[in-house]
Write an enzyme that holds these catalytic residues in place. Structure first.
Site: not given
Ligand code: ATP
Length: 294
Positions: A9, A96, A134
């Site tokens: 997203k 993000g 999310d």
């Molecule tokens: P958001 O946009 O929802 O804040 P994000 O995209 O910035 O999240 P994610 O990639 O969802 O961040 O992951 C953040 C942290 O969550 C990662 O650094 C990791 O340690 C943990 N994590 C747990 N499960 C997963 C997964 N399936 N994929 C990626 N990261 C995961």
């Protein structure tokens, strides 16, 4: 064996209200699902295991959000969590773009199919909300407004298709750290209650990318730029290359650039690939469907 494809997203609007007594913020969150996908494959196995294909930094233990989803669904449905989940990641980690939440949503759909638990859409959305704010949107897809912590969702009709270019960074940003920085930056100013942007709603109705580009808004962007100052020049590079909108995606550090057409997105992507600002540059369109069995 069941494989589920789930989108990333971008937040078209991320309005962040004052910090609440429980530490969360009231949000106005306009989610938009784009065609960058993770795939989660569920195969029968003696115990729950997780394997990950793609970037480093993803946990393979019980703290993987896909594992939490499988365990929650199993306990809700009264079945044993006998599944091997294989995650093919294309969504950047800590970028993000809600990749972890996407994998949780995909695991819910995949395990529900594999174990033939036949849960309703509403039940899956409710289980998703218990894993993270999310997750319900990753089940729903399309374009939607999320209120509260982001989990109370209403789908929006968006006219046509939008064309995007995403600049992935080298290394992620921690979402809690970005919220903490946002609070720190705003500590001495009144923080207004966030409201859904009328300009954004109008742009989505007409499908006009120039109007949408002007209406994009992310209250976490100053905090992401404060923690990662190089993002300012990265966003500027997109604007200089002709993007009709440029913003940090969610808590960053991925940069999202809106193009005026598919061919404009191709030329924008190739111009940005020629700069040194991004670890990789990807083209995508939105809105797309949420988690689906493929
Ligand atoms: P958001 O946009 O929802 O804040 P994000 O995209 O910035 O999240 P994610 O990639 O969802 O961040 O992951 C953040 C942290 O969550 C990662 O650094 C990791 O340690 C943990 N994590 C747990 N499960 C997963 C997964 N399936 N994929 C990626 N990261 C995961």
């Amino acid at each position: 064996m069941t494989t589920v494809r789930v989108p990333a997203k971008v937040n078209l609007q991320l309005g962040v209200g004052p910090v609440r007594d429980d530490g969360y913020h009231d949000l106005v969150n306009v989610f938009h699902a784009v065609s960058l996908f993770d795939e989660v494959t569920a195969t029968p196995a003696p115990t729950l295991t997780i394997t990950v294909e793609g970037p480093a930094g993803v946990p393979t233990g019980p703290d993987n959000l896909a594992a939490r989803a499988a365990l929650l669904l199993a306990s809700h449905a009264g079945v044993e969590p006998r599944v091997a989940l294989h995650i093919r990641k294309d969504i950047p980690v800590a970028g993000g773009m809600a990749g972890g939440s996407a994998d949780a949503a995909a695991a819910l759909v995949a395990c529900d199919a594999l174990w033939e638990t036949g849960l309703s859409r509403e039940t899956l959305l409710g289980l998703g909300a218990r894993i993270g704010s999310d997750v319900p949107f990753a089940l729903l897809g399309g374009t939607a407004v999320g209120l509260g912590r982001g989990e109370r969702l209403t789908s929006l009709e968006a006219a046509g298709e939008f064309h995007w270019v995403f600049g992935y960074a080298d290394g992620g940003l921690s979402t809690p750290a970005v919220y903490a920085e946002c609070d720190r930056l705003r500590a001495h100013e009144p923080v207004p209650w966030p409201v859904v942007s009328d300009d954004l709603m109008a742009a989505l109705k007409t499908g006009d990318p120039v109007a949408l580009g002007r209406a994009l808004q992310n209250d976490l962007q100053p905090a992401a730029l404060s923690l990662r100052p190089s993002l300012a020049a990265a966003l500027e590079a997109g604007t200089a290359a002709g993007a009709v909108g440029a913003l940090v995606s969610g808590s960053g550090p991925t940069c999202a650039f809106l193009a005026s057409s598919a061919s404009h997105a191709s030329s924008l992507a190739s111009a940005l690939s020629d700069t040194a600002h991004f670890a990789s540059v990807r083209q995508a369109r939105g809105p797309v469907l949420g988690a689906v069995v493929v």
